[in-house]
Design an enzyme around this catalytic site. Structure first.
Site, PDB file in Angstrom:
ATOM      1  N   TYR A  99     -11.826  -9.724  11.031  1.00 24.29           N
ATOM      2  CA  TYR A  99     -12.045 -10.256   9.692  1.00 24.29           C
ATOM      3  C   TYR A  99     -12.506 -11.712   9.740  1.00 24.29           C
ATOM      4  O   TYR A  99     -11.953 -12.532  10.475  1.00 24.29           O
ATOM      5  CB  TYR A  99     -10.762 -10.169   8.867  1.00 24.29           C
ATOM      6  CG  TYR A  99     -10.493  -8.798   8.312  1.00 24.29           C
ATOM      7  CD1 TYR A  99     -11.430  -8.144   7.508  1.00 24.29           C
ATOM      8  CD2 TYR A  99      -9.297  -8.143   8.578  1.00 24.29           C
ATOM      9  CE1 TYR A  99     -11.182  -6.882   6.989  1.00 24.29           C
ATOM     10  CE2 TYR A  99      -9.043  -6.882   8.056  1.00 24.29           C
ATOM     11  CZ  TYR A  99      -9.986  -6.257   7.265  1.00 24.29           C
ATOM     12  OH  TYR A  99      -9.738  -5.013   6.748  1.00 24.29           O
ATOM     13  N   GLU A 128     -15.537   4.590   9.482  1.00 29.04           N
ATOM     14  CA  GLU A 128     -16.002   5.755  10.221  1.00 29.04           C
ATOM     15  C   GLU A 128     -15.767   7.050   9.446  1.00 29.04           C
ATOM     16  O   GLU A 128     -14.852   7.154   8.629  1.00 29.04           O
ATOM     17  CB  GLU A 128     -15.243   5.873  11.550  1.00 29.04           C
ATOM     18  CG  GLU A 128     -15.420   4.716  12.493  1.00 29.04           C
ATOM     19  CD  GLU A 128     -14.571   4.855  13.744  1.00 29.04           C
ATOM     20  OE1 GLU A 128     -14.706   4.011  14.646  1.00 29.04           O
ATOM     21  OE2 GLU A 128     -13.765   5.821  13.824  1.00 29.04           O
ATOM     22  N   HIS A 144      -1.278  -0.011   5.678  1.00 24.80           N
ATOM     23  CA  HIS A 144      -1.821   0.997   6.588  1.00 24.80           C
ATOM     24  C   HIS A 144      -0.862   2.156   6.845  1.00 24.80           C
ATOM     25  O   HIS A 144      -0.446   2.417   7.977  1.00 24.80           O
ATOM     26  CB  HIS A 144      -2.222   0.350   7.925  1.00 24.80           C
ATOM     27  CG  HIS A 144      -3.350  -0.613   7.802  1.00 24.80           C
ATOM     28  ND1 HIS A 144      -4.025  -1.091   8.912  1.00 24.80           N
ATOM     29  CD2 HIS A 144      -3.925  -1.219   6.734  1.00 24.80           C
ATOM     30  CE1 HIS A 144      -4.970  -1.937   8.510  1.00 24.80           C
ATOM     31  NE2 HIS A 144      -4.916  -2.033   7.190  1.00 24.80           N
ATOM     32  N   GLN A 200       0.809  -1.214   0.000  1.00 19.13           N
ATOM     33  CA  GLN A 200       0.000   0.000   0.000  1.00 19.13           C
ATOM     34  C   GLN A 200       0.844   1.267   0.000  1.00 19.13           C
ATOM     35  O   GLN A 200       0.311   2.374   0.038  1.00 19.13           O
ATOM     36  CB  GLN A 200      -0.933   0.000   1.221  1.00 19.13           C
ATOM     37  CG  GLN A 200      -1.959  -1.119   1.202  1.00 19.13           C
ATOM     38  CD  GLN A 200      -2.842  -1.120   2.447  1.00 19.13           C
ATOM     39  OE1 GLN A 200      -2.762  -0.237   3.296  1.00 19.13           O
ATOM     40  NE2 GLN A 200      -3.694  -2.136   2.563  1.00 19.13           N
ATOM     41  N   TYR A 242      -9.661   8.120  19.462  1.00 22.24           N
ATOM     42  CA  TYR A 242     -10.744   7.655  18.597  1.00 22.24           C
ATOM     43  C   TYR A 242     -11.007   6.155  18.711  1.00 22.24           C
ATOM     44  O   TYR A 242     -11.784   5.609  17.942  1.00 22.24           O
ATOM     45  CB  TYR A 242     -10.476   8.115  17.155  1.00 22.24           C
ATOM     46  CG  TYR A 242     -10.762   9.584  17.047  1.00 22.24           C
ATOM     47  CD1 TYR A 242     -11.991  10.047  16.608  1.00 22.24           C
ATOM     48  CD2 TYR A 242      -9.844  10.511  17.526  1.00 22.24           C
ATOM     49  CE1 TYR A 242     -12.291  11.393  16.596  1.00 22.24           C
ATOM     50  CE2 TYR A 242     -10.135  11.864  17.520  1.00 22.24           C
ATOM     51  CZ  TYR A 242     -11.360  12.296  17.066  1.00 22.24           C
ATOM     52  OH  TYR A 242     -11.664  13.635  17.079  1.00 22.24           O
TER      53      TYR A 242
END
Length: 388
Positions: free
Chosen positions: A275, A254, A156, A91, A264
């Site tokens: 998952y 979210e 991520h 990513q 958060y």
């Protein structure tokens, strides 16, 4: 810590605004209320966009490391020289792009990207360079901030960058996919930069009023924490609030308003599941008064909404969209439109849903009010929505 009330929850799909879409894009595709025009072709995972002020051109960052200036008026593309080397794997790669709010008087261009150390571990970094738009090159490059620690993972990175109304630079950093769900998770520990929103001065220094500057051991750049992987961020044009879109685990996605020093919840409290299971991750957030609630979320088994780039519509081309929030959906392959009234958020339309496009980013052209959409993929198009 202030707790926000959930005012609207929806995992539903709405299609009224895209009825009649052809599903095939040539030079332009016809839809109800707007046309889809192709601006560029054959992009390699475009990730971020930024418009040059008082100019017809926009910058497009591609994950493989290419940064280009595109002119939609004549179709020209200029690849910029001087783009920093990036760690393009998984990513990671060249990710978001933003201009100094006083550009071109302050000719700084800001990039987020993944970078690696000698051991092959990687992290998210923020750099800036002077943009010479006429020469199509970057100069005087400097790396402003490197998130710590480096990790043996290609997932991520987070990595949106925006300027707030306070003139500070905000950057999202992902949790790097650590799976030790619990209070010892990196996202719950502000002594590292993972799973956070960072706040910096434009030169990369730390603002004196950041929430953790006086806390022993904490990272001074951290503005909020407890995030999983925030890949969308934008400033509300009226309130100046900083809004983010964040990936959950299995659903649990979210939309948040970022508060200074806010926790958060990830992963000690989440609306998603692990998952492949119905097992919740952490506590029900509604039972935790010490955490900041999202203003909108998708519960486990709702189908989710893997969210990415986002923007509030503040152009003149689509009066009916004024003040609406647009958020890219990856796995769901559509552009979500949300009405916003304070913190009351409702999903009203799923645009482009018949195209099969993973939507990575969305921006409003400040000159024309057209809505530009970056499609994630190899040989991907960049398109814009214009009035019918």
């Amino acid at each position: 810590m202030k707790r926000r009330t959930i005012l609207s929850v929806s995992g539903g799909i709405f299609s009224a605004a895209v009825a009649g879409c052809t599903g095939v894009l040539d030079a332009a595709g016809q839809t109800d209320g707007f046309e889809v025009e192709e601006v560029a072709q054959d992009l390699s995972h475009p990730w971020g966009m930024a418009f040059l002020p008082d100019d017809t051109r926009l910058l497009v960052a591609e994950r493989d490391g290419r940064l280009s200036l595109h002119d939609p008026d004549d179709g020209t593309v200029e690849e910029l020289e001087g783009t920093p080397s990036v760690y393009a794997d998984g990513q990671g790669g060249l990710l978001d792009v933003a201009l100094h709010p006083d550009f071109p008087d302050e000719p700084w261009l800001y990039l987020t990207y993944s970078t690696a150390n000698d051991d092959g571990e990687s992290t998210t970094a923020l750099g800036r360079s002077r943009l010479d738009g006429e020469a199509a090159r970057l100069e005087d490059a400097e790396e402003l901030y490197v998130a710590e620690p480096f990790v043996d993972s290609d997932d991520h990175y987070g990595s949106r960058v925006v300027f707030g109304d306070d003139g500070r630079v905000y950057v999202t950093v992902g949790d790097r996919a650590f799976k030790n769900f619990g209070p010892d998770h990196v996202s719950q520990d502000p002594t590292n930069d993972l799973g956070t929103t960072l706040r910096l001065e434009p030169d990369g220094s730390i603002p004196d009023d950041n929430p953790f500057v006086d806390e022993s051991g904490a990272k001074d750049a951290v503005f909020s924490y407890g995030h999983r992987n925030s890949q969308g961020m934008t400033v509300h044009p009226e309130t100046g609030d900083l809004w983010q879109s964040e990936h959950g685990e299995e659903d649990g996605d979210e939309i948040n308003i970022v508060e200074e020093g806010g926790n958060y919840g990830w992963p000690v409290a989440s609306y998603g599941c692990e998952y492949g299971t119905d097992d919740p991750v952490g506590d029900d957030p509604r039972r935790r008064e010490d955490l900041v609630d999202p203003v909108f979320y998708w519960e486990c088994n709702s189908g989710g909404f893997p969210p990415t780039g986002m923007t509030f519509y503040d152009g003149d081309a689509f009066p009916d969209w004024e003040g609406d929030l647009f958020v890219g959906n990856l796995a769901g392959a559509y552009l979500g439109r949300f009405t916003v009234d304070g913190t009351d958020v409702e999903e009203t339309d799923s645009l482009l849903e018949d195209r099969g496009w993973r939507i990575r980013d969305v921006e409003v052209d400040p000159e024309t009010g057209a809505l530009y959409v970056a499609v994630d993929g190899e040989n991907a198009p960049l398109v814009r929505l214009v009035p019918d």
